[in-house]
Design a protein around this motif. Sequence first.
Motif, PDB file in Angstrom:
ATOM      1  N   LEU A   1      87.390  10.444  73.386  1.00  0.00           N
ATOM      2  CA  LEU A   1      88.840  10.606  73.347  1.00  0.00           C
ATOM      3  C   LEU A   1      89.319  11.610  74.377  1.00  0.00           C
ATOM      4  O   LEU A   1      88.600  12.549  74.729  1.00  0.00           O
ATOM      5  CB  LEU A   1      89.284  11.095  71.961  1.00  0.00           C
ATOM      6  CG  LEU A   1      88.938  10.232  70.764  1.00  0.00           C
ATOM      7  CD1 LEU A   1      89.563  10.815  69.509  1.00  0.00           C
ATOM      8  CD2 LEU A   1      89.369   8.797  70.961  1.00  0.00           C
ATOM      9  N   THR A   2      90.561  11.428  74.800  1.00  0.00           N
ATOM     10  CA  THR A   2      91.208  12.389  75.691  1.00  0.00           C
ATOM     11  C   THR A   2      91.864  13.486  74.864  1.00  0.00           C
ATOM     12  O   THR A   2      92.034  13.355  73.645  1.00  0.00           O
ATOM     13  CB  THR A   2      92.290  11.712  76.547  1.00  0.00           C
ATOM     14  OG1 THR A   2      93.369  11.340  75.686  1.00  0.00           O
ATOM     15  CG2 THR A   2      91.754  10.497  77.280  1.00  0.00           C
ATOM     16  N   ASN A   3      92.282  14.542  75.527  1.00  0.00           N
ATOM     17  CA  ASN A   3      92.977  15.621  74.840  1.00  0.00           C
ATOM     18  C   ASN A   3      94.440  15.271  74.547  1.00  0.00           C
ATOM     19  O   ASN A   3      95.167  16.073  73.990  1.00  0.00           O
ATOM     20  CB  ASN A   3      92.892  16.919  75.647  1.00  0.00           C
ATOM     21  CG  ASN A   3      93.198  18.129  74.787  1.00  0.00           C
ATOM     22  OD1 ASN A   3      92.845  18.174  73.615  1.00  0.00           O
ATOM     23  ND2 ASN A   3      93.859  19.109  75.360  1.00  0.00           N
ATOM     24  N   ALA A   4      94.858  14.060  74.897  1.00  0.00           N
ATOM     25  CA  ALA A   4      96.223  13.619  74.584  1.00  0.00           C
ATOM     26  C   ALA A   4      96.380  13.303  73.100  1.00  0.00           C
ATOM     27  O   ALA A   4      97.482  13.047  72.635  1.00  0.00           O
ATOM     28  CB  ALA A   4      96.577  12.391  75.412  1.00  0.00           C
ATOM     29  N   ASN A   5      95.284  13.312  72.355  1.00  0.00           N
ATOM     30  CA  ASN A   5      95.309  13.002  70.927  1.00  0.00           C
ATOM     31  C   ASN A   5      95.649  14.234  70.096  1.00  0.00           C
ATOM     32  O   ASN A   5      95.258  15.344  70.433  1.00  0.00           O
ATOM     33  CB  ASN A   5      93.928  12.505  70.488  1.00  0.00           C
ATOM     34  CG  ASN A   5      93.622  11.139  71.033  1.00  0.00           C
ATOM     35  OD1 ASN A   5      94.053  10.143  70.492  1.00  0.00           O
ATOM     36  ND2 ASN A   5      92.884  11.097  72.137  1.00  0.00           N
ATOM     37  N   THR A   6      96.359  14.012  69.009  1.00  0.00           N
ATOM     38  CA  THR A   6      96.549  15.022  67.969  1.00  0.00           C
ATOM     39  C   THR A   6      96.033  14.395  66.687  1.00  0.00           C
ATOM     40  O   THR A   6      96.748  13.621  66.036  1.00  0.00           O
ATOM     41  CB  THR A   6      98.028  15.425  67.819  1.00  0.00           C
ATOM     42  OG1 THR A   6      98.491  15.932  69.077  1.00  0.00           O
ATOM     43  CG2 THR A   6      98.191  16.494  66.749  1.00  0.00           C
ATOM     44  N   PRO A   7      94.769  14.659  66.341  1.00  0.00           N
ATOM     45  CA  PRO A   7      94.188  14.004  65.170  1.00  0.00           C
ATOM     46  C   PRO A   7      94.940  14.347  63.883  1.00  0.00           C
ATOM     47  O   PRO A   7      95.326  15.493  63.673  1.00  0.00           O
ATOM     48  CB  PRO A   7      92.767  14.559  65.112  1.00  0.00           C
ATOM     49  CG  PRO A   7      92.512  15.150  66.454  1.00  0.00           C
ATOM     50  CD  PRO A   7      93.841  15.558  66.998  1.00  0.00           C
ATOM     51  N   ASP A   8      95.117  13.352  63.050  1.00  0.00           N
ATOM     52  CA  ASP A   8      95.669  13.556  61.713  1.00  0.00           C
ATOM     53  C   ASP A   8      94.614  13.021  60.748  1.00  0.00           C
ATOM     54  O   ASP A   8      94.506  11.819  60.536  1.00  0.00           O
ATOM     55  CB  ASP A   8      96.990  12.807  61.549  1.00  0.00           C
ATOM     56  CG  ASP A   8      97.673  13.134  60.227  1.00  0.00           C
ATOM     57  OD1 ASP A   8      96.953  13.368  59.220  1.00  0.00           O
ATOM     58  OD2 ASP A   8      98.904  13.133  60.196  1.00  0.00           O
ATOM     59  N   PHE A   9      93.817  13.935  60.188  1.00  0.00           N
ATOM     60  CA  PHE A   9      92.693  13.548  59.345  1.00  0.00           C
ATOM     61  C   PHE A   9      93.136  12.985  58.000  1.00  0.00           C
ATOM     62  O   PHE A   9      92.325  12.437  57.266  1.00  0.00           O
ATOM     63  CB  PHE A   9      91.730  14.724  59.167  1.00  0.00           C
ATOM     64  CG  PHE A   9      91.105  15.156  60.473  1.00  0.00           C
ATOM     65  CD1 PHE A   9      90.149  14.369  61.084  1.00  0.00           C
ATOM     66  CD2 PHE A   9      91.491  16.332  61.089  1.00  0.00           C
ATOM     67  CE1 PHE A   9      89.582  14.734  62.293  1.00  0.00           C
ATOM     68  CE2 PHE A   9      90.925  16.713  62.298  1.00  0.00           C
ATOM     69  CZ  PHE A   9      89.965  15.919  62.908  1.00  0.00           C
ATOM     70  N   THR A  10      94.413  13.094  57.677  1.00  0.00           N
ATOM     71  CA  THR A  10      94.943  12.536  56.437  1.00  0.00           C
ATOM     72  C   THR A  10      95.550  11.155  56.652  1.00  0.00           C
ATOM     73  O   THR A  10      95.369  10.262  55.826  1.00  0.00           O
ATOM     74  CB  THR A  10      96.014  13.469  55.837  1.00  0.00           C
ATOM     75  OG1 THR A  10      95.422  14.746  55.617  1.00  0.00           O
ATOM     76  CG2 THR A  10      96.554  12.934  54.527  1.00  0.00           C
ATOM     77  N   LEU A  11      96.250  10.942  57.762  1.00  0.00           N
ATOM     78  CA  LEU A  11      96.983   9.693  57.961  1.00  0.00           C
ATOM     79  C   LEU A  11      96.337   8.698  58.920  1.00  0.00           C
ATOM     80  O   LEU A  11      96.554   7.496  58.781  1.00  0.00           O
ATOM     81  CB  LEU A  11      98.403   9.997  58.436  1.00  0.00           C
ATOM     82  CG  LEU A  11      99.281  10.760  57.443  1.00  0.00           C
ATOM     83  CD1 LEU A  11     100.645  11.051  58.044  1.00  0.00           C
ATOM     84  CD2 LEU A  11      99.417  10.005  56.136  1.00  0.00           C
ATOM     85  N   HIS A  12      95.605   9.157  59.921  1.00  0.00           N
ATOM     86  CA  HIS A  12      94.975   8.219  60.855  1.00  0.00           C
ATOM     87  C   HIS A  12      93.826   7.508  60.147  1.00  0.00           C
ATOM     88  O   HIS A  12      93.019   8.144  59.467  1.00  0.00           O
ATOM     89  CB  HIS A  12      94.458   8.943  62.094  1.00  0.00           C
ATOM     90  CG  HIS A  12      95.539   9.421  62.991  1.00  0.00           C
ATOM     91  ND1 HIS A  12      95.315  10.337  63.994  1.00  0.00           N
ATOM     92  CD2 HIS A  12      96.856   9.124  63.045  1.00  0.00           C
ATOM     93  CE1 HIS A  12      96.457  10.569  64.623  1.00  0.00           C
ATOM     94  NE2 HIS A  12      97.404   9.847  64.067  1.00  0.00           N
ATOM     95  N   ASP A  13      93.753   6.189  60.322  1.00  0.00           N
ATOM     96  CA  ASP A  13      92.680   5.458  59.669  1.00  0.00           C
ATOM     97  C   ASP A  13      91.992   4.420  60.551  1.00  0.00           C
ATOM     98  O   ASP A  13      90.856   4.065  60.298  1.00  0.00           O
ATOM     99  CB  ASP A  13      93.158   4.805  58.371  1.00  0.00           C
ATOM    100  CG  ASP A  13      94.432   3.982  58.517  1.00  0.00           C
ATOM    101  OD1 ASP A  13      95.015   3.933  59.613  1.00  0.00           O
ATOM    102  OD2 ASP A  13      94.848   3.389  57.509  1.00  0.00           O
TER     103      ASP A  13
END
Length: 145
Positions: free
Chosen positions: A35-47
């Motif tokens: 992954l690139t650093n353009a991501n903002t992970p959401d460990f609750t909502l991303h699936d």
Amino acid sequence: MAITASGLYGLTLEKMFIDTAAQSIEAETHNAALLTNANTPDFTLHDFRDDVTETTGTGYTAGGINLTSTEVTLSGGTLTFDAADSAWASSTITARAALGFFDVGTAATDMLIWLSNFGADASTVSGTFTVVYAATGIWTLDFTP
């Protein structure tokens, strides 16, 4: 937007615990993507894999590569998941994190499992990009009180 942490994706874990994921965590049906650093992970909502932005570059194909030698162990109240290191040969790429997911078939159906933040961008120029997973495992769950 930036990757600032490593973690497990809760919606996939929930599906595994209530037996609706239809996937085995130890089966060789996982991939590792970059992954690139353009991501903002959401460990609750991303699936699913379409919730993230993969890197691009020579020697890298969207969807990453298959994880091999996957293993789940249980010891002293800790469940550990591990696999062989992942490598992209003859590559020119930059990435901030590795992403593990169940390879179900498409970005809209590939279920996210874990993200390992490198802490900074890592790059190759006509070389082998290798993700070296910790000797203690890619991730652990400690379920002791």
